[in-house]
Design an enzyme around this catalytic site. Sequence first.
Site, PDB file in Angstrom:
ATOM      1  N   ASP A   1      82.054 -15.295  46.137  1.00 48.46           N
ATOM      2  CA  ASP A   1      82.758 -15.732  44.930  1.00 48.46           C
ATOM      3  C   ASP A   1      84.106 -16.339  45.298  1.00 48.46           C
ATOM      4  OD1 ASP A   1      80.638 -14.447  43.852  1.00 48.46           O
ATOM      5  OD2 ASP A   1      81.798 -13.380  42.346  1.00 48.46           O
TER       6      ASP A   1
ATOM      7  N   ASP B   1      70.963 -15.274  40.509  1.00 51.93           N
ATOM      8  CA  ASP B   1      71.941 -14.607  41.368  1.00 51.93           C
ATOM      9  C   ASP B   1      71.321 -13.345  41.970  1.00 51.93           C
ATOM     10  OD1 ASP B   1      74.329 -13.810  42.441  1.00 51.93           O
ATOM     11  OD2 ASP B   1      75.361 -13.542  40.533  1.00 51.93           O
TER      12      ASP B   1
END
Length: 473
Positions: free
Chosen positions: A253, A184
């Site tokens: 997200d 990430d």
Amino acid sequence: MIDDAARVRRPAWVRTRFGLSLSALLTVLVLGGLCGLGGDAPDVSVGVGIPAHREVSAGLARTPPMGWNSWNLRGAAVSAVDIRAAADALVVTGMRGAGYRYVTVDDGWMLPTRDEHGTLIADPGRFPGGIAALARYVHARGLRLGIYESPGRTTCQGRPGSYGHEAHDAVTFAAWGVDYLKYDACSYPGLRPAGTSARAWLVAGFTRMRNALDATGRPIVYSINPSSSGDPAGERAWSWASSVANLWRVTNDHAPCWATVLPMDYYPGVCTSDSFDPASAWASEGGPGHWNDLDMLAVGLTPSAVNPDVENLASLATGRVSNQLDDTEARTELSVWSMFASALIAGNDLTTMSPATRTILTNRAVLAIDQDPLGAPASRRGGDSWDGLSVWTRPLAGGDTAVLVVNRGDTRRAADLPGSPLALRANPAGYEIADLWTGRLTRTAGTVPTLSVDLAPHEAALVRLTPVGRTAG
Ligand code: GAL
């Protein structure tokens, strides 16, 4: 900054300079050799410092990975207890049997500092047996273990990142028995040297870990998230990531809400329907071994059992608190993710989920669309001509076609969708139409089917069309 030029073509043994545990390295090499994983292909340098061994990961993720991830439920407080509970639940709920195999420990699993050898340490309070023991537990249940890291100096939750430690961390993960890495961007873009483009910097950072994973000899599925980089130019991962990663995030997200209604330009793509329009940009880029990832499913996330960060995101997008998808929206979400051949990673509490949620997550006819071996991309049909309905089709292995129709609006919609604009070919004996949510089977009268839909707000129809009289193969 990492001295890239100095690392190119450096022989493997020199990587001990970065603090590799030789026993871990030997374990991996021996295991890799025993499993026939090492191969003897020459190193392929891509100029990012660690020789590539692409043959190691070449056969991975031929269909989109399916599994469960800890973030949406536990956030940075994740523990081995949570992971073991999820693994057990995957087995008893039938989800493993339906294809959910990867159990991933997301951010928060580590102590804030490495040990004296530079090795990452799982928080001993929450992971008393360490990650290797957890991997054994997961493997014993026929599942695979995933773990989380970042190419930056720190993860999004401030834990030590892999920057400058890629080879060491990859060997550590391989020695622990990790099968999947979620990598990430987090703090990595902030390290970009002047004069380097944002995209080149992302590509280099993510490639460095791909190479490091492959160099271990252990096949490890590689899931990347450049969307946390905060740089839209670099984030269009679908335009560069297919040779680097097995899956890449195409959205920010995702949270449990149907549609963003408040200004969120700084953070687009939070709710389920937000990805419908942008999908035209990336839908064609997935395929066997390299997939678009719409982020973890929000199916089954409830206000009483959700990571507060995820609920806050939904609240920011909707202006409401206690957000969740209802069962209609949850069916739509799984339909959309499947139509786009996204990774299917659940994030809900599998130990307490409702029978309805379990039924949705284990609908094998729908999952078969996601897992179709052809891996062909979906195409949008009709533009705006079917006002309020989003329509996508996708060719399937063996000559079938999947059609997805979503009612995005807040009122009921009925429509007859003619086959020609759906790009369905004529078949003299007509088509059999399977409604994958109701299980209803019908036959078309004509040679090109007209699809009749009658959809509640936010409802999806996902159908599979089989030409009647088609000969196998
Ligand atoms: C975000 C990512 C989430 C979760 C979180 C952990 O960047 O999109 O899925 O992994 O970091 O800090």
